[in-house]
Design a protein around this motif. Structure first.
Motif, PDB file in Angstrom:
ATOM      1  N   UNK A 151      51.230 -22.519  -4.400  1.00 24.69           N
ATOM      2  CA  UNK A 151      51.451 -23.849  -4.990  1.00 24.69           C
ATOM      3  C   UNK A 151      52.509 -23.724  -6.075  1.00 24.69           C
ATOM      4  N   UNK A 152      53.049 -24.851  -6.524  1.00 21.12           N
ATOM      5  CA  UNK A 152      54.033 -24.829  -7.601  1.00 21.12           C
ATOM      6  C   UNK A 152      53.431 -24.198  -8.845  1.00 21.12           C
TER       7      UNK A 152
ATOM      8  N   UNK B   8      57.670 -26.273 -16.994  1.00 19.01           N
ATOM      9  CA  UNK B   8      58.429 -26.115 -15.749  1.00 19.01           C
ATOM     10  C   UNK B   8      57.900 -27.035 -14.647  1.00 19.01           C
ATOM     11  N   UNK B   9      56.576 -27.195 -14.543  1.00 20.06           N
ATOM     12  CA  UNK B   9      56.017 -28.004 -13.448  1.00 20.06           C
ATOM     13  C   UNK B   9      56.579 -29.424 -13.493  1.00 20.06           C
TER      14      UNK B   9
ATOM     15  N   UNK C 162      64.585 -31.940 -12.877  1.00 21.46           N
ATOM     16  CA  UNK C 162      65.433 -31.433 -13.976  1.00 21.46           C
ATOM     17  C   UNK C 162      65.796 -29.979 -13.682  1.00 21.46           C
ATOM     18  N   UNK C 163      64.848 -29.308 -13.040  1.00 15.81           N
ATOM     19  CA  UNK C 163      65.052 -27.903 -12.641  1.00 15.81           C
ATOM     20  C   UNK C 163      64.791 -27.811 -11.145  1.00 15.81           C
ATOM     21  N   UNK C 164      65.626 -27.055 -10.459  1.00 13.03           N
ATOM     22  CA  UNK C 164      65.456 -26.915  -8.998  1.00 13.03           C
ATOM     23  C   UNK C 164      64.355 -25.905  -8.676  1.00 13.03           C
ATOM     24  N   UNK C 165      63.558 -26.246  -7.684  1.00 11.77           N
ATOM     25  CA  UNK C 165      62.507 -25.323  -7.243  1.00 11.77           C
ATOM     26  C   UNK C 165      63.136 -24.008  -6.773  1.00 11.77           C
TER      27      UNK C 165
END
Ligand code: GLC
Length: 734
Positions: free
Chosen positions: A11-12, A307-308, A315-318
């Motif tokens: 999971x993320x 981060x999640x 805003x941030x790429x996975x």
């Protein structure tokens, strides 16, 4: 273990958890954490919850097998996918057996001994459950005010690189799945040792040339040797904190050096992007860290808290998270942790190997080889029949392990007094002072009057160097200097042994002592090594790898300085208008490479001949042992490029050799020079050796004068040279 399929199942939140490093007490309330930075607020802000606690990737500061077993077992009961924790710690110069501090070890000029120290450290640490060590520290240092100089191997770019490789080989071996191997984390990337004013954590600012020629090579050497992790430094480089620098972490580390290992921040250095003024919040700091390429957030809470949401809000790429998680999972796989999450943990072996005779013997031998004899006016070695007055705070102090002593225990260290007692040496004793406060120098004077020779043990407390241990006054504490001056009035020979982490201003120590032995922080076997050296059972062979200045005002100082346009050495120069101080010399009191023996070595018959049109030279020098004792000498080879496209150092170390020479005899020592040793980065960025004149020096330290000139007939480009070398190496194996 198939990393990609594991990644797909995560999971993320589980992915983000892998990017977080926390203290062991989170999993083991009975653990007392090894804290190496600000902690209280960080734990409050950590973002830790009951839900994500068993999803985090690594722990900092494990130090016992039982503890590691307990934590891993408990963790794996709760981790959904069975991804084991990584256990990391600072095994800098030993785990439980403590060897001399790195700046001392560097004075051995012995690569194989350095590798052995790392190997034994890894064996001890792995038995306690460690997987990663935050070592080697390869920061180049020219400023003794900076407390962490004791952790470095000194001021020479080439020698630092040689040691960096030795540390990595020793920790990792060539098989990281071995139960006694440790993954090496080279640090602190980058140029942390160049802090302005020698003040820890301070600004670093230099040209790209300076960074690439002097400060970066040792990190690269560690990576080329296989280091699996690298730690970002607290400082800015070119105005950007290293922990947020895409130039350092992506352009240089990933693109130019092709590093595919794990990057880890230093302790809360992601959060500190706020204090640096490049992030307005913890969330923004985390965003900058992951975008710059920091895989693991050590203790700042930025990733776990934010981060999640930053991923969900794009805003941030996975992809950035996935690439970081992938590298961490690969490291865990390559350590064999998926096959055996308890690899290495061995309470029985831990009991057997920690402080084993083999390791203590090594620690003692390395301490003997690390000590540097700075002065000896015919007083050493001592005779057991001489009546000794043992005086000073370090006669009985166990504070001899240094500021990064891992799991070493001061009470297990052998003091100078212990060793004299073990050897049944008779002496009278007085402490005189603590490190920084007088006890009773009057009493010490009375005790000294009863002896033939005064053996004085002085130094810095370990808190006076190490991290956050910068000093503007690099002399011994006042009370010690006063005590020495008073003892000197007795007119008896004084042998001063020094316990310190940095080069000191030793002008008054040298003035009042007949002999000065630099012992640094010699580690667990301190007293035995010093006793053996003082009584001639071992002969001093150590050589400085960092300059000792006359005065702190000369700092930063380096042997490989540039000549300047107004050097003092120019014949007929107007003495006023030259590069100098009005109140101190330019040179060091004790230069890089300096160290005495109980015998004396002379150098003669330096010859150089070109081997072939391939621009290879063979140099030879005759080293004569003029004394009555067989001993080892560290023969040093330096090269100067007197005319180039940029101003080049007055000389640079290009090689050395430890040679044993019997009393009264001599040995021919040879050295091979090739064009790669003459190369430098030109203003256009190319790396090549210019055709022209070069000067080779051979001698016992960086101030040696014996030299010969040689010529490179045509320019040699680095690419051309490397191809040629590769062709030749394949041709010899063909
Ligand atoms: C410290 C040091 C670093 C060490 C880390 C973990 O602040 O800067 O060298 O490895 O934290 O202890």
């Amino acid at each position: 273990m198939n990393i990609e399929s594991l990644l797909e199942q995560m999971t993320l939140q589980e992915k983000i958890g892998q990017l977080v490093q926390i203290l062991p007490s989170v999993y083991d309330p009975q653990t007392s954490d090894t804290v190496t930075g600000p902690v209280a607020q960080l734990m409050e802000e950590s973002g830790l919850t009951e839900e994500n606690r068993f999803e985090l990737g690594s722990v900092i500061g494990i130090n016992q097998a039982e503890q590691a077993l307990r934590i891993q077992q408990n963790y794996l009961k709760h981790n959904r996918l069975g991804i084991p924790l990584l256990f990391m710690a600072d095994i800098v110069h030993g785990h439980r057996t403590i060897y001399p501090v790195p700046l001392a070890l560097a004075s051995m000029w012995d690569i194989s001994e350095m590798e052995l120290m790392a190997r034994q450290s890894a064996i001890e640490a792995a038995a306690s459950g460690l997987h990663v060590t935050f070592s080697p520290m390869v920061d180049l240092v020219r400023d003794a005010r900076w407390g962490r100089v004791m952790e470095s191997t000194g001021e020479d770019v080439w020698l630092n690189g040689e040691y960096a490789k030795a540390f990595v080989r020793g920790y990792q071996t060539d098989d990281l799945t071995r139960s006694d191997s440790l993954a090496a984390c080279v640090k602190h990337f980058a140029a942390y040792g160049a802090a302005e004013g020698g003040r820890d954590y301070n600004t670093v600012d230099m040209s790209d040339r300076e960074l690439r020629e002097f400060y970066l090579p040792a990190y690269l050497k560690a990576i080329e040797a296989g280091a699996r992790l690298i730690m970002t430094s607290f400082n800015v480089v070119d105005g950007v904190p290293a922990t947020a620098s895409t130039y350092l972490l992506r352009q240089i580390l990933r693109n130019e050096w092709q590093f595919d290992g794990v990057t880890i921040s230093d302790w809360s250095s992601i959060k500190e992007l706020i204090q640096h003024g490049v992030a307005g919040s913890l969330a923004e700091a985390g965003e900058k860290g992951i975008k710059a390429g920091v895989d693991i957030d050590m203790m700042s809470g930025a990733y776990l808290n934010h981060l999640e949401q930053q991923i969900e809000e794009h805003v941030v790429s996975i992809d950035l998270v996935d690439e970081a998680v992938r590298r961490i999972l690969i490291l865990k796989r390559d350590l064999g942790l998926f096959e055996n999450p308890y690899r290495g943990i061995d309470p029985e072996l831990e009991k057997r190997i920690h402080l084993s005779k083999e390791h203590r013997d090594t620690a003692r031998r390395l301490a003997e080889k690390s000590c540097v004899l700075l002065k000896n006016d015919h007083i050493l070695p001592l005779a057991e029949s001489q009546r000794i007055a043992l005086i000073g705070p370090f006669a009985t102090s166990t504070d001899v392990l240094g500021p990064w002593a891992g799991s070493g225990k001061q009470e297990e260290a052998i003091t100078v007094r212990d060793a004299l007692d073990e050897a049944n040496i008779e002496y009278v004793f007085a402490e005189g002072s603590t490190v920084d406060a007088e006890i009773d120098w009057d009493q010490a004077m009375e005790v000294a009057k009863q002896a033939e020779v005064i053996l004085l043990a002085l130094g810095e407390a370990s808190w006076m160097s190490g991290e956050a241990g910068s000093r503007t006054d690099i002399r011994l504490p006042k009370t010690q200097r006063e005590g020495l001056a008073r003892l000197a009035t007795l007119g008896k020979p004084i042998v001063t042994v020094l316990f310190n982490g940095r080069p000191l201003d030793l002008r008054d120590v040298v003035e009042h002592s007949d002999a000065v032995l630099e012992a640094w922080y010699p580690g667990t076997e301190a007293g035995r090594a010093i006793h053996r050296l003082l009584y001639g059972h071992a002969i001093p062979s150590g050589k400085l790898t960092i300059s000792f200045p006359y005065h702190v005002g000369q700092l930063p100082i380096r042997y490989d300085a540039l000549p300047t346009g107004r050097p003092m050495t120019i014949e007929g120069a107007d003495p006023r208008y030259t590069s100098k101080y009005l109140d101190a010399p330019n040179e060091a009191l004790f230069p890089f490479g300096y160290g005495l023996s109980y015998t004396h070595f002379s150098y003669s018959q330096l010859t150089l001949c070109e081997q072939s049109k391939e621009s290879i030279w063979e140099a030879s020098v005759l080293v004569t042992n003029e004394g009555t004792l067989d001993a080892e000498e560290i023969v040093q080879w330096y090269v100067q490029d007197p005319v180039a496209d940029v101003s080049r150092p007055l000389r640079q170390l290009k090689g050395y050799e430890r040679v044993f020479v019997k009393a009264g005899s001599n040995r021919e020592v040879t050295f091979r020079i090739d064009a790669s040793m003459l190369m430098y980065q030109h203003p256009d960025g190319s790396v090549k050796a210019d055709a022209g004149e070069f000067i080779l020096y051979a001698g016992s330290d960086s101030a040696c004068t014996l030299h010969e000139t040689f010529w490179l007939k045509q320019t040699v480009e680095k690419e051309q040279f490397d191809e040629h070398i590769n062709d030749r190496s394949t041709s010899t194996t063909r």
